[in-house]
Design an enzyme around this catalytic site. Structure first.
Site, PDB file in Angstrom:
ATOM      1  N   HIS A   1     -11.626  -0.610   6.168  1.00 29.44           N
ATOM      2  CA  HIS A   1     -10.166  -0.727   6.099  1.00 29.44           C
ATOM      3  C   HIS A   1      -9.464   0.009   7.245  1.00 29.44           C
ATOM      4  CE1 HIS A   1      -6.436  -0.595   3.219  1.00 29.44           C
ATOM      5  NE2 HIS A   1      -6.070  -0.695   4.472  1.00 29.44           N
TER       6      HIS A   1
ATOM      7  N   GLU B   1       0.808  -1.227   0.000  1.00 32.19           N
ATOM      8  CA  GLU B   1       0.000   0.000   0.000  1.00 32.19           C
ATOM      9  C   GLU B   1       0.842   1.278   0.000  1.00 32.19           C
ATOM     10  OE1 GLU B   1      -4.178  -0.494   1.697  1.00 32.19           O
ATOM     11  OE2 GLU B   1      -2.848  -1.012   3.347  1.00 32.19           O
TER      12      GLU B   1
END
Ligand SMILES: [Zn+2]
Length: 271
Positions: A203, A113
């Site tokens: 998330h 990420e």
């Protein structure tokens, strides 16, 4: 003209078939971007300590990461290789360009990420440090239509509103929820806009600030504020700081971040 493996006839001009093959090989191994040189050692030390503080304060666990922009180049940033933040040392810190390509990877794994960081740095020249976490008290506010708002002066940076990023609008209904490419990172950075914090449905969250110490402050107190707000909502309807109070308090707090930093740093360095 040459008959290619694909069956098509290509005009390769003066470069010729061998030249084209060599060019393709070079393209496939595009050289890594150049380093902007070593950072101020104090910046790297703060980044390592910040990794440990974020774990100690319950913001990150085995997952989550923090980055800082290079002090000598707006187009580079530093972040650990892919590992648990509590275990990060200065040797684990890698330099990236803003496309989140590592400069000197040497076989080390990088965070999937990392695009969160590069894409926010691209859109926000004022931002010099970013935290991404899955801190647990915050996630309900990403998943429920109840806004996260400042409960007290310490969390006044939440005053201008906390946007929520819905990954389905970009990645469709079947993503693995991760910001695993530049397009998703750009979409998240766009939702963050000028704000210090954005939530990510299903998330976690991101916090952005003008320094490592400021972003640690914001990440820690986003989690604390979420706990306080959930408690207040059980009791009744909270009165939050209004926008004027929040703006005034944030100005004051921005000059005070070294106080909690020194305390949190002592906790993680005394062990
Ligand atoms: Zn994540």
């Amino acid at each position: 003209m040459v008959q290619c493996f694909c069956g098509m006839v290509h005009d390769l001009g003066r470069r010729g078939f061998l030249g084209a093959l060599m060019a393709a090989a070079v393209d496939a191994q595009a050289p890594a971007p150049a380093s902007a040189g070593p950072a101020d050692p104090a910046l790297i030390e703060d980044l390592v300590i910040a990794n440990h503080i974020l774990y100690d304060q319950g913001v990150v666990d085995g997952f989550g990461h923090i980055s800082t922009r290079h002090d000598k180049d707006q187009n580079r940033y530093f972040m650990s290789r892919s590992m648990a933040p509590a275990l990060v040392t200065a040797e684990d810190i890698l330099e990236y360009d803003l496309d989140s390509t590592p400069i000197d990877q040497r076989g080390r794994a990088v965070y999937l990420e990392r695009f969160i960081h590069g894409e926010i740095y691209k859109l926000r020249p004022d931002v010099r440090a970013i935290v991404h976490s899955h801190s647990p008290a915050v996630i309900p506010y990403a998943n429920v239509k109840v806004p996260l708002r400042p409960m007290n002066h310490i969390a006044s940076f939440l005053g201008g509103g906390v946007p929520v990023f819905e990954i389905r609008t970009v990645a469709g209904p079947a993503s693995d929820m991760l910001i695993r490419n530049a397009a998703l990172g750009h979409a998240l950075a766009t939702v963050l806009g000028p704000h210090p914090v954005a939530l990510m449905r299903g998330h976690g969250s991101v916090a952005a600030a003008q320094s490592v110490r400021h972003v640690v402050f914001r990440a820690v107190y986003t989690e604390v504020n979420a706990r306080m707000e959930s408690e207040a909502l059980r009791l009744g309807e909270p009165t939050f700081l209004n926008d004027e109070e929040a703006a005034a308090a944030m100005k004051t707090n921005d000059g005070l971040v070294d106080r909690p930093w020194d305390l949190w740093k002592r906790r993680v360095t005394a062990k």
